[in-house]
Design an enzyme around this catalytic site. Structure first.
Site, PDB file in Angstrom:
ATOM      1  N   ASP A   1      17.618  -6.196   9.759  1.00 37.32           N
ATOM      2  CA  ASP A   1      17.477  -6.408   8.238  1.00 37.32           C
ATOM      3  C   ASP A   1      18.199  -5.234   7.549  1.00 37.32           C
ATOM      4  OD1 ASP A   1      16.481  -5.780   5.489  1.00 37.32           O
ATOM      5  OD2 ASP A   1      14.950  -7.382   6.075  1.00 37.32           O
TER       6      ASP A   1
ATOM      7  N   ARG B   1      17.899  -3.757   4.855  1.00 34.40           N
ATOM      8  CA  ARG B   1      17.224  -2.695   4.067  1.00 34.40           C
ATOM      9  C   ARG B   1      16.707  -1.712   4.714  1.00 34.40           C
ATOM     10  NH1 ARG B   1      13.624  -7.246   1.517  1.00 34.40           N
ATOM     11  NH2 ARG B   1      13.633  -7.651   3.606  1.00 34.40           N
TER      12      ARG B   1
ATOM     13  N   HIS C   1       8.981  -4.024  10.107  1.00 32.43           N
ATOM     14  CA  HIS C   1       8.842  -3.746   8.571  1.00 32.43           C
ATOM     15  C   HIS C   1       8.029  -4.871   7.922  1.00 32.43           C
ATOM     16  CE1 HIS C   1      12.079  -6.502   7.343  1.00 32.43           C
ATOM     17  NE2 HIS C   1      12.383  -6.417   8.560  1.00 32.43           N
TER      18      HIS C   1
ATOM     19  N   CYS D   1       9.461  -8.691   6.637  1.00 31.84           N
ATOM     20  CA  CYS D   1      10.303  -9.230   7.744  1.00 31.84           C
ATOM     21  C   CYS D   1      10.573 -10.617   7.468  1.00 31.84           C
ATOM     22  CB  CYS D   1       9.876  -8.565   8.869  1.00 31.84           C
ATOM     23  SG  CYS D   1      11.119  -9.180  10.256  1.00 31.84           S
TER      24      CYS D   1
END
Ligand code: CO
Length: 209
Positions: free
Chosen positions: A44, A46, A98, A101
């Site tokens: 990801d 982020r 996270h 997700c």
């Protein structure tokens, strides 16, 4: 300036910043690496490993894939684990999931995702293993969050199944850690996975060393 040119421009600035602090910065980097940590996280965009941990180049060996999976037959992640533990001699292995997700979310839905099916099936297997606990959580968001955490825990278990981890645990006390990055607050949460206990429980079956 187009987006690619901007990246090369950023790179020039970054070099200048590093050299301003230490003119031998890159010469020193080139000498080799002795990272203390192996970090396995989600791809990801982020969840940027170095940024969120505040570490510098050379400090963390990193592997990222969709939903931070440690799949037993994935030659890629298994090569990373072996190299980091047996050659680089890292002392800590982290699996960092996270919240929010996309991979975990997709695994919770009955959707044919093509080539992603066998990959996401690993997460469905985590769901099956913890079905009673998860199905008891009525709030869908809370259930989603809990699956993120249990997925991290199960990937830590997969790590413990490997000979490299078992051997390094015995020889130098290597530790496995399960973390979750909370994307809403930026906070890194230690799930405080009871590594010693998990190890004791599964060694009867998975002992290799
Ligand atoms: Co993800």
């Amino acid at each position: 300036m187009n987006k690619i040119d901007k990246i090369f421009e950023n790179n020039k600035k970054w070099i200048a910043e590093k050299l301003a602090i230490n003119e031998d910065y890159f010469e020193n980097l080139a000498k080799g690496q002795q990272p203390e940590f192996l970090y396995i996280g989600c791809s990801d965009s982020r969840v940027t490993a170095e940024d969120l941990m505040g570490v510098q180049p050379g400090e963390v060996f990193i592997h990222r894939n969709i939903a931070n999976l440690v799949n037993n037959v994935d030659l890629n992640v298994m090569s990373v684990i072996n190299y980091a533990i047996r050659h680089l001699k890292v002392n800590h292995v982290v699996v960092c999931g996270h919240y929010n997700c996309g991979g975990v979310k997709a695994a919770m839905q009955p959707v044919d995702m093509g080539i992603l099916n066998p990959w996401l099936r690993n997460i469905r297997d985590v769901y099956r293993t913890h079905k009673d606990e998860l199905n008891n959580i009525k709030d869908e968001d809370a259930r989603y969050k809990r699956l993120v955490e249990l997925n991290v825990q199960e990937q830590c278990v997969n790590l413990i199944k490997t000979a490299a981890v078992q051997e390094a645990y015995k020889d130098r006390g290597l530790m496995v850690h399960g973390w979750v990055f909370d994307i809403h607050s930026g906070k890194l949460i230690d799930l405080k996975i009871d590594f010693d206990n998990i190890l004791k429980n599964i060694m009867e079956i998975y002992k290799l060393y």
